[in-house]
Design an enzyme around this catalytic site. Structure first.
Site: not given
Ligand code: SF4
Length: 356
Positions: A37, A192, A199, A202, A208
């Site tokens: 970390e 992200c 997206c 995602c 989101c």
């Molecule tokens: Fe990021 Fe939202 Fe796109 Fe997912 S949908 S990659 S959380 S901006």
């Protein structure tokens, strides 16, 4: 399964697409998680891996790290940057041995009393190594939260930070702490991403707010930055009779604290005065080498190297615990900033060519 729908979607995504073979994911002890970390703060995974492996080979547990000289710790850190991390790691290891019987505390509040461990790092250690609920908010997670909840305050502002912590708290499930923490770290790093969020792939697309309002590329709002100042200095590259280059240990505060660099001066005149005052029969180049620039977080540093040679004993620069003659072909185990290590290798190669 998790009680938070965001966490459930993340954990499910991570099982199929997350990273499962990182060196610190094997044999997950609090010590191994802690070192990873700290190294991962401000540094990408791919850069960290070889440093982490070398570090763990030399310091497999907290006690050898606590017992080692700081120079050796900085030597293994050389090139990774942000050297305060290495100094804090070393100080914290000594405190863990002295005050905690050699075991990292298991509570975030006690971890945060150790040098270099902030709120998010303490939470990551507790969640990943002990599997207990704790909320992380590192740089990647901040970006993800800012988009997921459309937090549009300026990055770094206190009110924005507080809002991001609230969002992160809300997402953190009561169970599956380790799986969730690894999953949110990976989504921030792999999907992200800063400049090009994927997206379409995602798992949180439906929840989101940034995606739903077409603001994925706008958020988070960048911090308002002042113009970057430029600092300048002259480095004296003094080669001695045996071929070594004179290095001095830097003070324990300031730029590259505790690392070794050639003597530094405000300007060329000061460097030349030093040669006249402290050295016998030194030959100093009439013109310096081209300057090199190094970017720090808050300023740029321009270093102008000035070459000089001297022969015979030099009482003005005798070796002690703050001064040494550095031989690039059998280098001492000391901490060198990456640009200085490069400069020393370059002048060594150049002089070999001249000799050859
Ligand atoms: Fe990021 Fe939202 Fe796109 Fe997912 S949908 S990659 S959380 S901006």
């Amino acid at each position: 399964m998790s009680d938070s729908p965001i966490a459930a979607a993340l954990i499910d995504w991570h099982l199929r697409h997350g990273r499962h073979d990182l060196p610190w994911q094997k044999d997950r002890t609090p010590y191994r998680v802690w070192v990873s970390e700290i190294m991962l703060q401000q540094t990408q995974v791919v850069t960290v891996i070889p440093y982490y492996e070398r570090f763990l080979q030399r310091f497999p547990e907290v006690r050898p790290l606590a017992d080692a000289p700081l120079d050796e710790v900085l030597h293994l850190w050389s090139g990774l940057g942000y050297y305060a991390r290495a100094r804090h790691l070393h100080q914290a290891a000594q405190r863990i041995v002295r005050d905690h019987g050699g075991e990292l505390p298991a509570e975030p509040e006690r971890l945060m009393q150790l040098p270099g461990i902030g709120r998010s790092t303490a939470a990551a250690i507790v969640a990943l190594a002990h599997g207990r609920r704790a909320t992380i908010l590192d740089g990647n997670v901040k970006r993800l939260m800012a988009r997921l909840f459309a937090v549009d305050g300026a990055a770094g502002a206190a009110a924005t930070e507080q809002r991001l912590w609230e969002c992160a708290e809300r997402c953190t499930p009561d169970d599956a702490a380790a799986a969730y923490t690894q999953a949110i770290m990976d989504l921030g790093a792999l999907v992200c991403t800063r400049s090009n969020p994927a997206c379409a792939h995602c798992p949180l697309q439906a929840q989101c707010l940034a995606y739903r309002t077409g603001r994925s590329h706008e958020l988070p709002r960048p911090r308002t930055r002042a113009a970057r100042p430029l600092r300048r200095a002259v480095l004296l590259l003094l080669r001695g009779e045996q071929g070594g280059v004179l290095l001095q240990r830097r003070p324990s505060r300031g730029i590259w604290a505790g690392l070794w660099t050639p003597p530094e001066f405000q300007d060329l005149a000061q460097a030349r005065q030093f040669c006249q005052r402290e050295l016998r029969n030194a030959q100093v180049d009439s013109a310096p080498l081209p300057p090199l620039r190094h970017r720090f977080t808050h300023f740029d540093f321009e270093l102008t190297p000035l070459r000089a040679r001297c022969a015979g004993a030099q009482p003005g620069v005798a070796e002690d615990d703050r001064t040494l003659w550095y031989d690039a072909r059998s280098p001492a185990s000391i901490g060198l900033p990456a640009p200085i290590a490069m400069l020393l290798r370059a002048i060594d190669r150049e002089e070999m060519l001249v000799l050859g």
